[in-house]
Write a protein that holds these residues in place. Structure first.
Motif, PDB file in Angstrom:
ATOM      1  N   GLY A 178      10.065  -1.860   0.693  1.00  0.00           N
ATOM      2  CA  GLY A 178       8.745  -1.581   1.245  1.00  0.00           C
ATOM      3  C   GLY A 178       8.725  -0.658   2.449  1.00  0.00           C
ATOM      4  O   GLY A 178       7.670  -0.112   2.779  1.00  0.00           O
TER       5      GLY A 178
ATOM      6  N   HIS B 133       6.321   2.246   1.457  1.00  0.00           N
ATOM      7  CA  HIS B 133       5.411   1.983   2.573  1.00  0.00           C
ATOM      8  C   HIS B 133       3.970   2.383   2.259  1.00  0.00           C
ATOM      9  O   HIS B 133       3.041   1.782   2.806  1.00  0.00           O
ATOM     10  CB  HIS B 133       5.928   2.639   3.863  1.00  0.00           C
TER      11      HIS B 133
ATOM     12  N   ILE C 295       2.597  -0.476  -0.410  1.00  0.00           N
ATOM     13  CA  ILE C 295       2.070  -1.683   0.237  1.00  0.00           C
ATOM     14  C   ILE C 295       0.607  -1.479   0.605  1.00  0.00           C
ATOM     15  O   ILE C 295      -0.255  -2.323   0.322  1.00  0.00           O
ATOM     16  CB  ILE C 295       2.887  -2.023   1.499  1.00  0.00           C
TER      17      ILE C 295
ATOM     18  N   LYS D 118      -2.811  -3.298  -0.931  1.00  0.00           N
ATOM     19  CA  LYS D 118      -3.748  -4.038  -0.080  1.00  0.00           C
ATOM     20  C   LYS D 118      -5.165  -3.477  -0.201  1.00  0.00           C
ATOM     21  O   LYS D 118      -6.141  -4.236  -0.194  1.00  0.00           O
ATOM     22  CB  LYS D 118      -3.283  -3.996   1.375  1.00  0.00           C
TER      23      LYS D 118
ATOM     24  N   VAL E 215       0.779  -9.014  -1.207  1.00  0.00           N
ATOM     25  CA  VAL E 215       2.003  -8.231  -1.365  1.00  0.00           C
ATOM     26  C   VAL E 215       3.235  -8.913  -0.771  1.00  0.00           C
ATOM     27  O   VAL E 215       3.216  -9.367   0.377  1.00  0.00           O
ATOM     28  CB  VAL E 215       1.850  -6.854  -0.698  1.00  0.00           C
TER      29      VAL E 215
ATOM     30  N   THR F 219       7.469  -7.955  -0.290  1.00  0.00           N
ATOM     31  CA  THR F 219       8.349  -6.797  -0.346  1.00  0.00           C
ATOM     32  C   THR F 219       9.716  -7.125   0.224  1.00  0.00           C
ATOM     33  O   THR F 219       9.872  -8.109   0.951  1.00  0.00           O
ATOM     34  CB  THR F 219       7.736  -5.602   0.426  1.00  0.00           C
TER      35      THR F 219
ATOM     36  N   VAL G  40       6.809  -3.278   7.878  1.00  0.00           N
ATOM     37  CA  VAL G  40       6.019  -3.565   6.670  1.00  0.00           C
ATOM     38  C   VAL G  40       4.919  -4.590   6.948  1.00  0.00           C
ATOM     39  O   VAL G  40       3.865  -4.565   6.308  1.00  0.00           O
ATOM     40  CB  VAL G  40       6.911  -4.011   5.485  1.00  0.00           C
TER      41      VAL G  40
ATOM     42  N   ALA H 217       1.995  -6.174   4.577  1.00  0.00           N
ATOM     43  CA  ALA H 217       2.787  -7.037   3.692  1.00  0.00           C
ATOM     44  C   ALA H 217       2.577  -8.499   4.063  1.00  0.00           C
ATOM     45  O   ALA H 217       2.616  -8.867   5.239  1.00  0.00           O
ATOM     46  CB  ALA H 217       4.262  -6.673   3.776  1.00  0.00           C
TER      47      ALA H 217
END
Length: 335
Positions: free
Chosen positions: A155, A161, A164, A168, A174, A176, A187, A192
Protein backbone atom coordinates in the motif's frame (compact mmCIF):
# COMPACT_ATOMS: atom_id res chain seq x y z
CA UNK A 1 16.29 19.83 -27.07
CA UNK A 2 17.88 17.81 -24.26
CA UNK A 3 16.61 14.27 -23.83
CA UNK A 4 17.66 11.07 -22.10
CA UNK A 5 18.29 8.47 -24.79
CA UNK A 6 18.23 4.75 -24.13
CA UNK A 7 21.06 3.74 -26.42
CA UNK A 8 20.65 -0.04 -25.95
CA UNK A 9 19.06 -2.53 -23.55
CA UNK A 10 21.07 -2.90 -20.38
CA UNK A 11 21.99 -1.35 -17.03
CA UNK A 12 20.97 2.20 -16.02
CA UNK A 13 24.17 3.51 -17.60
CA UNK A 14 22.62 3.07 -21.08
CA UNK A 15 20.57 6.20 -20.30
CA UNK A 16 22.50 9.16 -21.64
CA UNK A 17 21.57 12.85 -21.94
CA UNK A 18 21.98 14.05 -25.50
CA UNK A 19 20.85 16.85 -27.79
CA UNK A 20 18.14 15.71 -30.21
CA UNK A 21 15.95 17.63 -32.69
CA UNK A 22 12.88 19.34 -31.28
CA UNK A 23 9.57 17.68 -32.21
CA UNK A 24 7.80 19.34 -35.13
CA UNK A 25 5.27 22.01 -34.19
CA UNK A 26 1.81 20.50 -34.87
CA UNK A 27 -0.02 22.09 -37.77
CA UNK A 28 -3.50 21.27 -39.07
CA UNK A 29 -4.23 18.43 -36.64
CA UNK A 30 -5.27 17.70 -33.05
CA UNK A 31 -1.79 17.47 -31.59
CA UNK A 32 -0.21 19.56 -28.85
CA UNK A 33 3.43 20.51 -28.46
CA UNK A 34 4.05 20.29 -24.70
CA UNK A 35 7.06 21.79 -22.96
CA UNK A 36 7.67 19.23 -20.25
CA UNK A 37 8.40 20.40 -16.73
CA UNK A 38 8.60 16.93 -15.15
CA UNK A 39 8.36 13.25 -16.05
CA UNK A 40 7.31 10.38 -13.82
CA UNK A 41 9.38 7.22 -13.51
CA UNK A 42 7.64 3.84 -13.30
CA UNK A 43 8.78 0.22 -13.01
CA UNK A 44 7.83 -0.33 -16.67
CA UNK A 45 10.59 2.16 -17.60
CA UNK A 46 13.24 0.08 -15.85
CA UNK A 47 11.94 -3.15 -17.40
CA UNK A 48 12.05 -1.69 -20.91
CA UNK A 49 15.52 -0.31 -20.28
CA UNK A 50 16.89 -3.65 -19.06
CA UNK A 51 15.09 -5.95 -21.51
CA UNK A 52 14.51 -3.73 -24.53
CA UNK A 53 11.41 -1.85 -25.70
CA UNK A 54 8.46 -3.30 -27.58
CA UNK A 55 10.05 -1.86 -30.75
CA UNK A 56 13.75 -2.85 -30.62
CA UNK A 57 14.35 -1.72 -34.20
CA UNK A 58 13.72 1.87 -33.11
CA UNK A 59 16.61 2.14 -30.64
CA UNK A 60 17.89 4.59 -29.49
CA UNK A 61 14.66 5.72 -27.93
CA UNK A 62 13.32 8.03 -25.24
CA UNK A 63 11.58 6.37 -22.30
CA UNK A 64 8.97 7.76 -19.92
CA UNK A 65 5.18 7.29 -20.07
CA UNK A 66 4.19 10.02 -17.61
CA UNK A 67 4.54 13.72 -18.31
CA UNK A 68 3.38 17.12 -17.07
CA UNK A 69 4.01 20.47 -18.68
CA UNK A 70 2.72 23.51 -20.52
CA UNK A 71 1.16 23.59 -23.98
CA UNK A 72 3.57 25.46 -26.23
CA UNK A 73 1.69 25.14 -29.54
CA UNK A 74 -1.51 23.54 -30.80
CA UNK A 75 -2.60 22.14 -34.14
CA UNK A 76 -5.35 23.82 -36.13
CA UNK A 77 -7.84 21.12 -35.14
CA UNK A 78 -7.28 21.38 -31.39
CA UNK A 79 -10.45 22.40 -29.53
CA UNK A 80 -9.87 21.78 -25.81
CA UNK A 81 -6.46 23.38 -25.19
CA UNK A 82 -4.46 26.44 -26.11
CA UNK A 83 -0.87 27.61 -25.55
CA UNK A 84 -0.20 28.25 -21.87
CA UNK A 85 -2.51 25.51 -20.57
CA UNK A 86 -1.03 23.19 -17.96
CA UNK A 87 -1.55 19.49 -18.71
CA UNK A 88 -0.62 15.99 -17.60
CA UNK A 89 -0.85 12.67 -19.40
CA UNK A 90 0.38 9.12 -19.88
CA UNK A 91 1.53 8.66 -23.47
CA UNK A 92 4.62 7.38 -25.30
CA UNK A 93 7.77 5.87 -23.86
CA UNK A 94 7.21 2.29 -25.02
CA UNK A 95 9.40 2.56 -28.10
CA UNK A 96 6.89 3.47 -30.81
CA UNK A 97 6.41 7.10 -29.77
CA UNK A 98 8.81 9.43 -28.02
CA UNK A 99 8.65 9.27 -24.25
CA UNK A 100 8.84 12.07 -21.72
CA UNK A 101 12.45 12.03 -20.53
CA UNK A 102 12.84 15.12 -22.72
CA UNK A 103 12.22 18.86 -22.87
CA UNK A 104 9.35 18.59 -25.37
CA UNK A 105 6.76 16.06 -26.44
CA UNK A 106 3.92 15.94 -28.98
CA UNK A 107 0.64 14.41 -27.79
CA UNK A 108 -2.84 14.26 -29.29
CA UNK A 109 -5.23 16.43 -27.27
CA UNK A 110 -7.59 13.46 -26.86
CA UNK A 111 -5.04 11.74 -24.64
CA UNK A 112 -4.29 14.74 -22.41
CA UNK A 113 -5.97 16.06 -19.25
CA UNK A 114 -5.77 19.40 -17.51
CA UNK A 115 -3.24 19.35 -14.71
CA UNK A 116 -4.76 19.63 -11.22
CA UNK A 117 -4.40 23.29 -10.29
CA UNK A 118 -3.63 22.61 -6.63
CA UNK A 119 -0.48 20.52 -7.07
CA UNK A 120 2.99 20.98 -8.55
CA UNK A 121 4.13 19.76 -11.94
CA UNK A 122 6.30 17.26 -10.06
CA UNK A 123 3.29 15.70 -8.35
CA UNK A 124 1.26 15.80 -11.56
CA UNK A 125 3.99 14.00 -13.51
CA UNK A 126 4.03 11.25 -10.88
CA UNK A 127 0.32 10.60 -11.17
CA UNK A 128 -1.02 9.37 -14.54
CA UNK A 129 0.13 5.76 -14.89
CA UNK A 130 -0.54 4.82 -11.26
CA UNK A 131 -3.92 6.56 -11.21
CA UNK A 132 -5.09 4.83 -14.38
CA UNK A 133 -3.73 1.46 -13.25
CA UNK A 134 -5.41 1.60 -9.84
CA UNK A 135 -8.66 2.95 -11.31
CA UNK A 136 -8.92 0.19 -13.92
CA UNK A 137 -7.87 -2.54 -11.46
CA UNK A 138 -10.37 -1.57 -8.76
CA UNK A 139 -13.27 -0.01 -10.63
CA UNK A 140 -13.22 -1.88 -13.96
CA UNK A 141 -11.43 -5.23 -13.52
CA UNK A 142 -12.46 -5.69 -9.87
CA UNK A 143 -15.90 -4.04 -10.17
CA UNK A 144 -15.54 -2.58 -6.68
CA UNK A 145 -18.78 -1.58 -4.93
CA UNK A 146 -19.44 0.67 -1.93
CA UNK A 147 -19.20 -1.19 1.36
CA UNK A 148 -16.94 -3.95 0.08
CA UNK A 149 -13.70 -5.03 1.76
CA UNK A 150 -10.50 -4.66 -0.24
CA UNK A 151 -7.01 -6.05 0.37
CA UNK A 152 -4.19 -4.16 -1.37
CA UNK A 153 -0.62 -5.45 -1.45
CA UNK A 154 2.20 -2.92 -0.95
CA UNK A 155 0.00 0.00 0.00
CA UNK A 156 2.92 2.42 0.34
CA UNK A 157 4.08 1.88 -3.26
CA UNK A 158 3.35 3.95 -6.33
CA UNK A 159 0.19 2.09 -7.38
CA UNK A 160 -0.71 0.99 -3.87
CA UNK A 161 -0.88 4.42 -2.30
CA UNK A 162 -3.38 5.72 -4.85
CA UNK A 163 -5.32 2.42 -4.83
CA UNK A 164 -6.00 2.88 -1.11
CA UNK A 165 -7.43 6.33 -1.78
CA UNK A 166 -9.52 5.29 -4.78
CA UNK A 167 -10.96 2.37 -2.79
CA UNK A 168 -11.90 4.71 0.05
CA UNK A 169 -13.48 7.15 -2.43
CA UNK A 170 -15.69 4.28 -3.59
CA UNK A 171 -16.76 3.64 0.00
CA UNK A 172 -14.75 0.46 0.58
CA UNK A 173 -12.95 -0.73 3.71
CA UNK A 174 -9.24 -1.29 3.08
CA UNK A 175 -6.53 -3.59 4.43
CA UNK A 176 -2.98 -3.36 3.12
CA UNK A 177 0.52 -4.71 3.64
CA UNK A 178 3.62 -2.71 4.57
CA UNK A 179 7.17 -3.44 5.70
CA UNK A 180 7.80 -0.76 8.34
CA UNK A 181 6.22 1.50 10.96
CA UNK A 182 6.99 4.52 8.78
CA UNK A 183 5.04 3.02 5.89
CA UNK A 184 2.26 1.96 8.27
CA UNK A 185 1.80 5.56 9.38
CA UNK A 186 1.84 6.66 5.74
CA UNK A 187 -0.95 4.31 4.62
CA UNK A 188 -3.05 5.12 7.69
CA UNK A 189 -2.90 8.78 6.69
CA UNK A 190 -4.23 7.74 3.28
CA UNK A 191 -7.21 6.01 4.88
CA UNK A 192 -6.16 2.35 5.28
CA UNK A 193 -8.36 0.70 7.90
CA UNK A 194 -6.16 -2.30 8.68
CA UNK A 195 -2.38 -2.53 8.28
CA UNK A 196 -0.50 -5.83 8.04
CA UNK A 197 3.26 -6.13 8.54
CA UNK A 198 3.86 -8.86 6.00
CA UNK A 199 7.43 -9.63 7.13
CA UNK A 200 6.27 -10.55 10.63
CA UNK A 201 2.73 -11.76 9.95
CA UNK A 202 1.01 -14.32 7.73
CA UNK A 203 -0.99 -11.88 5.59
CA UNK A 204 -3.62 -14.49 4.68
CA UNK A 205 -4.38 -15.27 8.32
CA UNK A 206 -4.39 -11.57 9.12
CA UNK A 207 -6.95 -10.90 6.38
CA UNK A 208 -9.12 -13.83 7.48
CA UNK A 209 -9.02 -12.64 11.09
CA UNK A 210 -9.98 -9.14 9.90
CA UNK A 211 -12.95 -10.47 7.90
CA UNK A 212 -14.19 -13.03 10.43
CA UNK A 213 -12.85 -15.90 8.37
CA UNK A 214 -14.75 -14.96 5.21
CA UNK A 215 -12.07 -13.22 3.13
CA UNK A 216 -12.17 -9.94 1.24
CA UNK A 217 -14.44 -9.11 -1.67
CA UNK A 218 -11.49 -7.92 -3.76
CA UNK A 219 -7.73 -8.44 -3.51
CA UNK A 220 -5.35 -6.27 -5.54
CA UNK A 221 -1.91 -7.77 -6.20
CA UNK A 222 0.81 -5.26 -7.07
CA UNK A 223 3.70 -7.61 -6.23
CA UNK A 224 3.32 -10.72 -8.40
CA UNK A 225 5.21 -14.00 -8.19
CA UNK A 226 4.17 -16.28 -5.34
CA UNK A 227 2.30 -13.43 -3.68
CA UNK A 228 -0.42 -13.71 -6.33
CA UNK A 229 -1.45 -17.31 -5.68
CA UNK A 230 -0.74 -17.11 -1.95
CA UNK A 231 -3.46 -14.46 -1.82
CA UNK A 232 -6.22 -16.77 -3.13
CA UNK A 233 -7.28 -18.07 0.34
CA UNK A 234 -7.66 -14.46 1.55
CA UNK A 235 -10.45 -13.79 -0.98
CA UNK A 236 -14.03 -14.79 -0.22
CA UNK A 237 -15.76 -17.48 -2.23
CA UNK A 238 -16.94 -15.96 -5.54
CA UNK A 239 -14.71 -12.94 -4.89
CA UNK A 240 -12.28 -11.10 -7.13
CA UNK A 241 -8.52 -10.88 -7.37
CA UNK A 242 -6.77 -8.51 -9.77
CA UNK A 243 -3.05 -8.50 -10.53
CA UNK A 244 -0.91 -6.04 -12.47
CA UNK A 245 1.78 -8.68 -13.05
CA UNK A 246 1.74 -11.65 -15.42
CA UNK A 247 0.90 -14.79 -13.38
CA UNK A 248 3.93 -17.00 -12.92
CA UNK A 249 4.08 -20.27 -14.83
CA UNK A 250 4.23 -22.04 -11.46
CA UNK A 251 1.01 -20.46 -10.19
CA UNK A 252 -1.07 -22.96 -8.22
CA UNK A 253 -4.67 -22.39 -9.29
CA UNK A 254 -6.43 -25.04 -7.17
CA UNK A 255 -7.61 -22.72 -4.39
CA UNK A 256 -8.78 -20.07 -6.88
CA UNK A 257 -10.81 -22.69 -8.73
CA UNK A 258 -12.26 -24.18 -5.55
CA UNK A 259 -13.36 -20.74 -4.35
CA UNK A 260 -14.67 -19.74 -7.80
CA UNK A 261 -12.58 -16.59 -7.84
CA UNK A 262 -12.85 -14.18 -10.71
CA UNK A 263 -9.35 -13.38 -11.97
CA UNK A 264 -8.63 -9.91 -13.35
CA UNK A 265 -5.50 -9.04 -15.32
CA UNK A 266 -4.67 -5.34 -15.44
CA UNK A 267 -2.23 -3.84 -17.95
CA UNK A 268 -2.99 -0.17 -18.52
CA UNK A 269 -0.51 -0.12 -21.41
CA UNK A 270 -2.80 -2.32 -23.55
CA UNK A 271 -4.46 0.53 -25.50
CA UNK A 272 -1.09 2.09 -26.31
CA UNK A 273 0.34 -1.22 -27.46
CA UNK A 274 -2.72 -2.15 -29.54
CA UNK A 275 -3.56 1.32 -30.85
CA UNK A 276 -6.95 1.53 -29.09
CA UNK A 277 -7.47 5.27 -29.32
CA UNK A 278 -10.92 5.23 -27.70
CA UNK A 279 -9.43 3.67 -24.55
CA UNK A 280 -6.54 6.13 -24.57
CA UNK A 281 -9.18 8.85 -24.59
CA UNK A 282 -10.90 7.11 -21.66
CA UNK A 283 -7.58 7.26 -19.80
CA UNK A 284 -7.61 11.04 -20.20
CA UNK A 285 -11.15 11.09 -18.82
CA UNK A 286 -9.94 9.14 -15.77
CA UNK A 287 -7.23 11.75 -15.25
CA UNK A 288 -9.78 14.57 -15.56
CA UNK A 289 -11.90 13.01 -12.79
CA UNK A 290 -8.85 12.39 -10.62
CA UNK A 291 -7.78 16.01 -11.13
CA UNK A 292 -11.13 17.11 -9.71
CA UNK A 293 -10.67 14.89 -6.66
CA UNK A 294 -7.11 16.16 -6.18
CA UNK A 295 -8.25 19.77 -6.29
CA UNK A 296 -11.04 18.93 -3.83
CA UNK A 297 -8.46 17.50 -1.42
CA UNK A 298 -9.81 13.96 -1.71
CA UNK A 299 -6.78 12.43 -3.44
CA UNK A 300 -3.06 13.06 -3.18
CA UNK A 301 0.11 11.90 -4.88
CA UNK A 302 3.23 11.26 -2.83
CA UNK A 303 6.61 12.00 -4.44
CA UNK A 304 9.48 10.63 -2.39
CA UNK A 305 12.43 11.53 -4.64
CA UNK A 306 13.21 14.08 -7.35
CA UNK A 307 16.15 13.89 -9.78
CA UNK A 308 17.34 16.28 -12.50
CA UNK A 309 17.01 14.97 -16.04
CA UNK A 310 20.73 14.21 -16.25
CA UNK A 311 20.43 11.79 -13.31
CA UNK A 312 17.86 9.47 -14.87
CA UNK A 313 20.24 6.54 -14.39
CA UNK A 314 20.37 7.20 -10.63
CA UNK A 315 16.58 7.36 -10.53
CA UNK A 316 16.37 3.96 -12.24
CA UNK A 317 18.83 2.50 -9.74
CA UNK A 318 16.68 3.72 -6.87
CA UNK A 319 13.39 2.39 -8.22
CA UNK A 320 15.02 -0.98 -8.86
CA UNK A 321 16.01 -1.15 -5.19
CA UNK A 322 12.36 -1.91 -4.45
CA UNK A 323 12.11 0.17 -1.28
CA UNK A 324 10.55 3.37 -2.61
CA UNK A 325 7.52 4.93 -0.96
CA UNK A 326 5.27 6.67 -3.47
CA UNK A 327 6.82 7.90 -6.71
CA UNK A 328 10.10 9.13 -8.26
CA UNK A 329 10.12 12.07 -10.69
CA UNK A 330 12.59 13.63 -13.14
CA UNK A 331 12.75 17.43 -13.10
CA UNK A 332 13.15 18.72 -16.65
CA UNK A 333 12.65 22.48 -16.62
CA UNK A 334 11.25 25.37 -14.60
CA UNK A 335 7.66 26.31 -15.18
Amino acid sequence: MKAVLMTAAGSPEVLQVQEVPNPAVPVGNTELLVRLVAAGINPIDTKLRSRGTFYPDRTPTILGCDGAGVVEAAGAGVQRFRPGDEVYFCYGGLGAHQGNYAEYSVVDERFVARKPASISFTEAAAAPLVLITAWEALYERGRLLPGERVFIHAGAGGVGHVAIQLAKLKGATVATTVSSEEKANFVKELGADHVIFYKQTDFVQAVLDWTGGEGVDLAFDTVGGETFHKTFPAVRVYGDIVTILEPDANTVWKTARLRNLRIGLELMLTPALLGLEDILQHHAEILEQCATWIDEGKLKIHVSHEFPLKEAAKAHQLIESGSVTGKIVLLISDK
